[in-house]
Scaffold this active site. Sequence first.
Site, mmCIF file in Angstrom:
data_model
loop_
_atom_site.group_PDB
_atom_site.id
_atom_site.type_symbol
_atom_site.label_atom_id
_atom_site.label_comp_id
_atom_site.label_asym_id
_atom_site.label_seq_id
_atom_site.Cartn_x
_atom_site.Cartn_y
_atom_site.Cartn_z
ATOM 1 N N GLY A 185 -3.122 -3.351 6.966
ATOM 2 C CA GLY A 185 -1.947 -3.397 6.320
ATOM 3 C C GLY A 185 -0.922 -4.305 7.387
ATOM 4 O O GLY A 185 0.206 -4.097 7.438
ATOM 5 N N GLY A 187 2.317 -6.006 6.131
ATOM 6 C CA GLY A 187 3.241 -5.332 5.543
ATOM 7 C C GLY A 187 4.685 -5.205 6.348
ATOM 8 O O GLY A 187 4.456 -5.927 7.561
ATOM 9 N N GLN A 188 5.359 -4.544 5.945
ATOM 10 C CA GLN A 188 6.836 -4.512 6.729
ATOM 11 C C GLN A 188 6.580 -4.259 8.308
ATOM 12 O O GLN A 188 7.095 -4.510 9.197
ATOM 13 C CB GLN A 188 7.928 -3.325 6.103
ATOM 14 C CG GLN A 188 9.186 -3.439 6.894
ATOM 15 C CD GLN A 188 10.053 -2.218 6.666
ATOM 16 O OE1 GLN A 188 9.334 -1.197 6.210
ATOM 17 N NE2 GLN A 188 11.311 -2.313 7.148
ATOM 18 N N ILE A 200 -5.884 -7.407 2.958
ATOM 19 C CA ILE A 200 -6.453 -7.491 1.795
ATOM 20 C C ILE A 200 -6.531 -8.947 1.032
ATOM 21 O O ILE A 200 -5.367 -9.478 1.123
ATOM 22 C CB ILE A 200 -5.920 -6.294 0.828
ATOM 23 C CG1 ILE A 200 -4.462 -6.499 0.551
ATOM 24 C CG2 ILE A 200 -6.332 -5.188 1.004
ATOM 25 C CD1 ILE A 200 -3.795 -5.682 -0.851
ATOM 26 N N TYR A 255 4.694 9.969 -3.479
ATOM 27 C CA TYR A 255 4.517 9.572 -2.182
ATOM 28 C C TYR A 255 4.499 10.939 -1.068
ATOM 29 O O TYR A 255 3.727 10.738 -0.122
ATOM 30 C CB TYR A 255 5.858 8.928 -1.679
ATOM 31 C CG TYR A 255 6.059 8.203 -0.411
ATOM 32 C CD1 TYR A 255 5.224 7.078 -0.146
ATOM 33 C CD2 TYR A 255 7.053 8.508 0.366
ATOM 34 C CE1 TYR A 255 5.310 6.598 1.257
ATOM 35 C CE2 TYR A 255 7.141 8.127 1.640
ATOM 36 C CZ TYR A 255 6.325 7.071 2.147
ATOM 37 O OH TYR A 255 6.503 6.451 3.322
ATOM 38 N N ILE A 312 12.811 2.532 7.998
ATOM 39 C CA ILE A 312 12.640 1.517 9.050
ATOM 40 C C ILE A 312 13.532 0.239 8.547
ATOM 41 O O ILE A 312 13.414 -0.275 7.460
ATOM 42 C CB ILE A 312 11.139 1.230 9.313
ATOM 43 C CG1 ILE A 312 10.255 2.338 9.676
ATOM 44 C CG2 ILE A 312 10.985 0.187 10.480
ATOM 45 C CD1 ILE A 312 10.410 3.047 10.741
#
Length: 318
Positions: free
Chosen positions: A8, A11-12, A35, A143, A173
């Site tokens: 990942g 991502g952020q 990915i 989640y 975050i």
Amino acid sequence: MKNILVIGSTGQIGSELTVELRKRYGNEHVVAGYIPGAEPTGELKETGPSVIADVTDRQSIELAVRKHKIDTIYNLAALLSVVAESRPAMAWKIGIDGLWNVLEVAREHHCAVFTPSSIGSFGLSTPHVKTPQDTVQRPSTMYGVTKVTTELLSDYYHTKYGVDTRAVRFPGIISNVTPPGGGTTDYAVDIYYAAVKGEQFVCPVKAGTYMDMMYMPDALNAAISLMEADPTRLIHRNAFNIASMSFDPEEIYAAIKKIRPEFEMVYQIDPVKQAIADSWPDSLDDTCARLEWDWCPKYDLETMTVDMLEKLELKLKK
Ligand code: SER
């Protein structure tokens, strides 16, 4: 940590964690997992190796680990809370089936694993103020269900197979590099972009909605320090409460307005986000992280706001 795989990495959190790890451990030792369709670009691509690492495809994780002789995996693959509510099956597939794949590869190849949990692992029946480390975790969101399961499965692999799993419960975050996507706490990032663009901010959660938040440099330090911590001091593993600031929309608005008096905010409540936010704690008690691995954040709302506005000013000018 000699050779690290970040799953990942685009991502952020991954995009900044990969670069920070490269600064500390050397570019060649930190591999950016991605990915297909979300390949690394810019600094992430240029500063070190990258490899396909799709958690839903165990073989890709295994190949990446073998090829780069990986001993530590940061598994950041997940759907954030709002997206997970609209795609629960996918949230499970990535969050839990994916985690299973990562843990199996880690077990076979003796890798340490960091898979973050979240303030979203708590629910309405959790004490909401100064939420203790060990308490009720009955989340009402998909989640949250995946995050509680992540904690349990990670601890299971540690006690049953000796896999060195460790994690923190991240708050919202806040960062100025890669925007988050589909989280309940995203408003606290979006508000800074609006302020710097000179736009009015439309806030999706009500005044008085408190949630824990953290500036990215502290979040990165947390992830790295925990993985470097002396294991003999760790009483807990999956996952530690960490905290640095808790505020509601009025407080972050006031902090920005101090520097940009012309900034305006109005409310238009998103019922999905509001319900999720209401089910999460107002603030976490992070005493165990402070005692067991010397967790100590640097930023508060004021110092973060100064830095965010400065950095975004430069970024958006380009
Ligand atoms: N930032 C996450 C979300 O809002 C919470 O950990 O979904």
